[in-house]
Design an enzyme around this catalytic site. Structure first.
Site, PDB file in Angstrom:
ATOM      1  N   ARG A 170      -6.909  35.397  27.175  1.00 30.99           N
ATOM      2  CA  ARG A 170      -6.869  34.654  25.902  1.00 30.99           C
ATOM      3  C   ARG A 170      -6.453  35.573  24.752  1.00 30.99           C
ATOM      4  O   ARG A 170      -5.772  35.150  23.810  1.00 30.99           O
ATOM      5  CB  ARG A 170      -8.239  34.014  25.641  1.00 30.99           C
ATOM      6  CG  ARG A 170      -8.193  32.975  24.545  1.00 30.99           C
ATOM      7  CD  ARG A 170      -9.468  32.172  24.478  1.00 30.99           C
ATOM      8  NE  ARG A 170     -10.617  32.985  24.121  1.00 30.99           N
ATOM      9  CZ  ARG A 170     -11.877  32.566  24.169  1.00 30.99           C
ATOM     10  NH1 ARG A 170     -12.158  31.340  24.562  1.00 30.99           N
ATOM     11  NH2 ARG A 170     -12.872  33.366  23.824  1.00 30.99           N
ATOM     12  N   LYS A 178      -7.455  32.423  19.172  1.00 28.57           N
ATOM     13  CA  LYS A 178      -8.642  32.911  18.462  1.00 28.57           C
ATOM     14  C   LYS A 178      -8.214  33.936  17.409  1.00 28.57           C
ATOM     15  O   LYS A 178      -8.226  35.144  17.665  1.00 28.57           O
ATOM     16  CB  LYS A 178      -9.602  33.515  19.494  1.00 28.57           C
ATOM     17  CG  LYS A 178     -11.028  33.626  19.014  1.00 28.57           C
ATOM     18  CD  LYS A 178     -11.954  33.834  20.203  1.00 28.57           C
ATOM     19  CE  LYS A 178     -13.354  34.239  19.806  1.00 28.57           C
ATOM     20  NZ  LYS A 178     -14.105  33.235  19.081  1.00 28.57           N
ATOM     21  N   GLU A 233     -13.937  20.025  18.207  1.00 25.14           N
ATOM     22  CA  GLU A 233     -14.970  20.986  18.608  1.00 25.14           C
ATOM     23  C   GLU A 233     -15.987  21.200  17.519  1.00 25.14           C
ATOM     24  O   GLU A 233     -15.892  20.637  16.430  1.00 25.14           O
ATOM     25  CB  GLU A 233     -14.369  22.287  19.123  1.00 25.14           C
ATOM     26  CG  GLU A 233     -13.549  23.052  18.150  1.00 25.14           C
ATOM     27  CD  GLU A 233     -12.963  24.307  18.797  1.00 25.14           C
ATOM     28  OE1 GLU A 233     -13.606  24.916  19.673  1.00 25.14           O
ATOM     29  OE2 GLU A 233     -11.845  24.681  18.412  1.00 25.14           O
TER      30      GLU A 233
END
Ligand code: PLP
Ligand code: COI
Length: 345
Positions: free
Chosen positions: A82, A185, A221
């Site tokens: 990620r 992220k 989310e």
């Protein structure tokens, strides 16, 4: 080993100084050696790309001291992958998976005395970050990058631990844009969520539950955590291009199957909220935090789940299954943990 003077059981999710951090710089087209530092500061050029144009990404993973005394790091290759996607998403140099993992092993070993003892509920949070460090005044990617990994012992993310939280929704706030950076992220996403988070806190909620930024019809989310709902023995979690693909959520999907549940990853219309038996937020920091109540701030609707103050049955089973693997209490059938080898003393 000199034990730090910390009350492990009382740790919250906050920063505690540890002994060392590790750093690695990308310069002249290659990654340099892993350097060890005992400084909490980074000297930086005043025109560094990260300072002006937000070239920054980060990760979050944990090391756990197990029942058998061994130290386990949970799914670090997934964080490494990620980290690559995040770097590529904002034109930064991606760090190879093996180098990332080497840095994780090194920073955990160097700070062994800060890995909380088994049974305290605490763990060692590992925070890798990447920044563009070369001087840049025009809007363009840097050509030098630094990856830093720091660690800090942490307790629960939400202050009551495994107790249901109260969350709110509002169409006034988006964390990310429809075709933006939600699935990676990067620091910018979190900067963009600060006002919403502050608003939620002011009103007495733990966190903001975001709706999809395009239609505001579907669940996305939950602050810095993914969302899942449970009904009819089914684990249901949003399929959305604007949420961060959570490694905890990915793992809970597998554990739900192990528990004999069905798993659905699909859009969740808001209207479905009233049909869930249980709802939860999940992530490395949040682990699995049951949601007891969701308030829609725009129309006054209130959704409640389970008995007041008590986590639901399936959420509890999933939480126990995940924690069991992380703390070495049950066999790691999926091969998710790496045991860190410490030198004999
Ligand atoms: N969603 C957001 C926005 C996050 O910041 C995090 C934390 O990393 C998560 C979800 C949970 O992801 P993970 O389980 O990989 O920690
Ligand atoms: C995590 O769960 O690791 C996170 O990164 C959450 C956070 C931003 C505190």
């Amino acid at each position: 080993m000199n034990e730090p003077n910390l009350e492990w059981e009382k740790l919250s999710f906050s920063y505690t100084k540890t002994d060392y951090n590790v750093r690695c710089t990308y310069k002249d087209g290659k990654w340099g050696p892993i350097e060890v530092s005992d400084s909490e500061y980074v000297p930086m050029h005043i025109a560094a790309a990260c300072l002006h144009y937000g070239q920054e990404s980060f990760e979050g993973l944990k090391a756990f001291r197990g029942k058998d005394g061994k130290v386990r790091v949970f799914r670090m290759e997934e964080n490494a992958k990620r980290f690559i996607r995040s770097a590529e998403g904002i034109s930064m140099q991606p760090m190879p998976v093996e180098l990332f993992c080497e840095m994780v092993r090194k920073v955990v070993k160097l700070n062994e005395r800060f890995i909380p003892p088994y049974g305290t509920g605490a763990s060692l949070y590992i925070r890798p970050l990447e920044i563009g460090i070369s001087a840049q005044v025009g809007v363009a990617p840097a050509d030098e990058y630094m990856v830093i990994m720091l660690v800090t012992p942490v307790g629960p993310y939400f202050k009551n631990g495994f107790k249901p939280i109260k969350v709110c929704m509002s169409r006034e706030y988006d964390r990310v844009a429809p075709k933006g950076t939600g699935s990676i992220k990067i620091g910018g996403n979190y900067a963009a969520s600060l006002n919403a988070g502050q608003k939620a806190h002011e009103l007495g909620y733990s966190v903001m539950l975001y709706l999809d930024p395009k239609e505001k019809e579907y669940l996305d989310e939950c602050g810095a955590a993914n969302f899942f709902g449970v009904k009819d023995n089914t684990y249901i979690t949003p399929d959305s291009s604007t949420v961060l693909p959570s490694i905890t959520n990915m793992s809970l999907c597998e554990l739900a199957k192990d528990l004999g549940m069905k798993v659905e990853r699909r859009q969740i219309p808001l209207s479905e909220l009233e049909t869930f038996e249980e709802c939860s937020a999940c992530g490395t920091a949040a682990v699995c935090s049951p949601i007891g109540r969701i308030d829609d701030l725009d129309n006054g609707k209130v959704y409640t789940y389970g008995e007041e103050g008590k986590a639901g049955e399936m959420t509890t089973k999933l939480y126990d299954a995940l924690r069991g693997i992380q703390y070495g209490e049950v066999p790691d059938e999926h091969g998710w943990c790496e045991i860190i080898e410490f030198d004999e003393k």
